[in-house]
Design a protein around this motif. Sequence first.
Motif, PDB file in Angstrom:
ATOM      1  N   ILE A  80       4.344 -21.644  22.853  1.00 20.69           N
ATOM      2  CA  ILE A  80       5.491 -21.072  22.142  1.00 20.69           C
ATOM      3  C   ILE A  80       6.687 -21.969  22.429  1.00 20.69           C
ATOM      4  CG2 ILE A  80       6.907 -19.010  21.810  1.00 20.69           C
ATOM      5  CD1 ILE A  80       4.653 -17.454  23.297  1.00 20.69           C
ATOM      6  N   THR A  81       7.509 -22.206  21.435  1.00 16.36           N
ATOM      7  CA  THR A  81       8.702 -23.028  21.659  1.00 16.36           C
ATOM      8  C   THR A  81       9.962 -22.238  21.334  1.00 16.36           C
ATOM      9  OG1 THR A  81       8.587 -23.936  19.408  1.00 16.36           O
ATOM     10  CG2 THR A  81       7.533 -25.201  21.180  1.00 16.36           C
ATOM     11  N   ASP A  82      10.973 -22.426  22.160  1.00 17.20           N
ATOM     12  CA  ASP A  82      12.291 -21.846  21.912  1.00 17.20           C
ATOM     13  C   ASP A  82      13.001 -22.683  20.862  1.00 17.20           C
ATOM     14  OD1 ASP A  82      14.599 -20.025  22.967  1.00 17.20           O
ATOM     15  OD2 ASP A  82      15.442 -22.050  22.902  1.00 17.20           O
ATOM     16  N   VAL A  83      13.528 -22.018  19.838  1.00 12.26           N
ATOM     17  CA  VAL A  83      14.232 -22.714  18.758  1.00 12.26           C
ATOM     18  C   VAL A  83      15.711 -22.342  18.825  1.00 12.26           C
ATOM     19  CG1 VAL A  83      14.433 -23.051  16.270  1.00 12.26           C
ATOM     20  CG2 VAL A  83      12.171 -22.740  17.307  1.00 12.26           C
ATOM     21  N   CYS A  84      16.494 -23.262  19.366  1.00  3.11           N
ATOM     22  CA  CYS A  84      17.939 -23.083  19.452  1.00  3.11           C
ATOM     23  C   CYS A  84      18.571 -24.452  19.565  1.00  3.11           C
ATOM     24  CB  CYS A  84      18.300 -22.197  20.646  1.00  3.11           C
ATOM     25  SG  CYS A  84      20.005 -21.547  20.563  1.00  3.11           S
ATOM     26  N   LEU A  85      19.887 -24.492  19.513  1.00  4.99           N
ATOM     27  CA  LEU A  85      20.586 -25.772  19.569  1.00  4.99           C
ATOM     28  C   LEU A  85      21.457 -25.932  20.801  1.00  4.99           C
ATOM     29  CD1 LEU A  85      21.731 -26.041  15.826  1.00  4.99           C
ATOM     30  CD2 LEU A  85      19.656 -26.971  16.870  1.00  4.99           C
ATOM     31  N   CYS A  86      21.617 -24.888  21.613  1.00  2.00           N
ATOM     32  CA  CYS A  86      22.593 -24.944  22.699  1.00  2.00           C
ATOM     33  C   CYS A  86      22.289 -26.027  23.722  1.00  2.00           C
ATOM     34  CB  CYS A  86      22.716 -23.584  23.379  1.00  2.00           C
ATOM     35  SG  CYS A  86      21.184 -22.920  24.043  1.00  2.00           S
ATOM     36  N   ASP A 116      26.690 -31.091  22.191  1.00  2.73           N
ATOM     37  CA  ASP A 116      27.591 -31.527  23.265  1.00  2.73           C
ATOM     38  C   ASP A 116      28.561 -30.428  23.678  1.00  2.73           C
ATOM     39  OD1 ASP A 116      29.238 -31.555  21.028  1.00  2.73           O
ATOM     40  OD2 ASP A 116      29.647 -33.717  21.094  1.00  2.73           O
ATOM     41  N   HIS A 117      28.737 -29.407  22.834  1.00  2.00           N
ATOM     42  CA  HIS A 117      29.636 -28.298  23.158  1.00  2.00           C
ATOM     43  C   HIS A 117      28.897 -27.103  23.753  1.00  2.00           C
ATOM     44  CE1 HIS A 117      28.120 -26.752  19.332  1.00  2.00           C
ATOM     45  NE2 HIS A 117      28.498 -27.906  18.777  1.00  2.00           N
ATOM     46  N   GLY A 118      27.570 -27.097  23.675  1.00  5.59           N
ATOM     47  CA  GLY A 118      26.775 -26.058  24.316  1.00  5.59           C
ATOM     48  C   GLY A 118      26.676 -24.748  23.565  1.00  5.59           C
ATOM     49  N   HIS A 119      27.176 -24.705  22.317  1.00  9.09           N
ATOM     50  CA  HIS A 119      27.017 -23.493  21.522  1.00  9.09           C
ATOM     51  C   HIS A 119      25.777 -23.610  20.639  1.00  9.09           C
ATOM     52  CE1 HIS A 119      30.411 -20.976  22.606  1.00  9.09           C
ATOM     53  NE2 HIS A 119      31.132 -22.079  22.721  1.00  9.09           N
TER      54      HIS A 119
END
Length: 337
Positions: free
Chosen positions: A113-119, A123-126
Motif C-alpha cells: 500500500i502506498t501513501d498518496v500525498c504531497l507534504c 518545500d513548504h510541507g503542505h
Amino acid sequence: MDLTRRPRRLRGDGVRGLVSETSLDASDLVAPIFVDATTEERVPIESMPGHERVPISEAVARVEEVLATGVEAVLVFGIPESKDERGSRAWAQDGVVQEAVRRISAETDAYVITDVCLCEYTDHGHCGVLASEARERWEGGAHDGDGDGLTVKNDETLDLLARTAVSHVEAGADMVAPSAMSDGQVGAIREALDDAGHENVPVMAYAVKYASAFYGPFRDAADGAPAFGDRRHYQMDPANRREAMRMAARDAEEGADVLMVKPALPYLDVVADVRREFDHPVAAYNVSGEYAMLQAAGEMGWLDVTESAYESVLSIKRAGADLIITYFAEDIAAALE
C-alpha cells in the motif's frame, strides 16, 4: 444473595478463548515503513524507538523483516532526494516510493500500500499546491499562521494526487491510500486509475482524518512538517463526530474501497460509527504519537509495552476496524506467535 449468574465461570483458562468476542491476528495489521532517498544507511527515528528510515537499497530487506513476523502488508512512505513548490518528486518515475515499490513488488510477496500525498515532497510541507498569497507570506518571513485560509488550492492539487497514485500503481503498488484530505481526491484518483487501465486496484481513503496533536513523531520520520502554519483548515476538527459520517459517505460515493479513521485511539467512537454506518472495510491508523507515548512509558518502567500495545490495538479491532495500521505491527505479530 442470588449467585446463579456467575460470569467468572467463563473466565477460566480452558473456556476463555472459546467465548472471546474479539480476535486479533497478524493478518489484521499493516506495518508502515519509511524509505529515504537521501541516505545510504539506516537512520534511527529518535521519536519512534525501534523504527528507522531505510535507504532504497534496504527497502526489500526491511519488508522481509516485516513478513518474517507474519504481517503481510506494508504502507510505504517516502522521503525524496529533493523538494520543490509542487512536490514533483511525488509522481516522478524514478521517485523514492516508485523505486522502492518496484523492488518490493518484484522480490517479496508483501501486499504493498502506498501513501498518496504531497507534504513530504513540497518545500513548504503542505499537502498540495500552495496559494500564491500564502507562499508570498511564507517567503517574506510570515510564519504566524494560515491567514486567509487559502494555503492549499484544493482543485489544482487533485491532478497531482491522481498522477502520484497512477505512478505508484505502475511501479507495482497493490493499493493506494490518499491522505491529503483534499475534497474530491478519491474521485479524481479513481477516475485516473480507471483511465490508465487499473480499475482493479483498490483505494483506501483517509476518509476521516483529524487535525491531531498525535502526528508529531511521524513528521520527524517522514520529514513532512509544514514550514509555516498548520493543517487545521483541511484536516478535521477533533470536536466533530457527525462530520465524520459526511466525510466517509463522500469518499464511499466517490469509489473508496476502504474507509480509514485517523488517529485511532482518541477516535474509537468514530471507528465504531463508521463500522455501523457503512458496509465497507474499515481501517484505523494507530499513529506515531500513540506509539511514542507507550514507548516512553515503557522506558520509564510504568507500562509493559508489548501488553499495553496489544490491548490498545485489540480495542481498535473491537471498535470495528477490519485492518489496523500500526507501528506495533511487528511486535504484536511476534507476541501472537
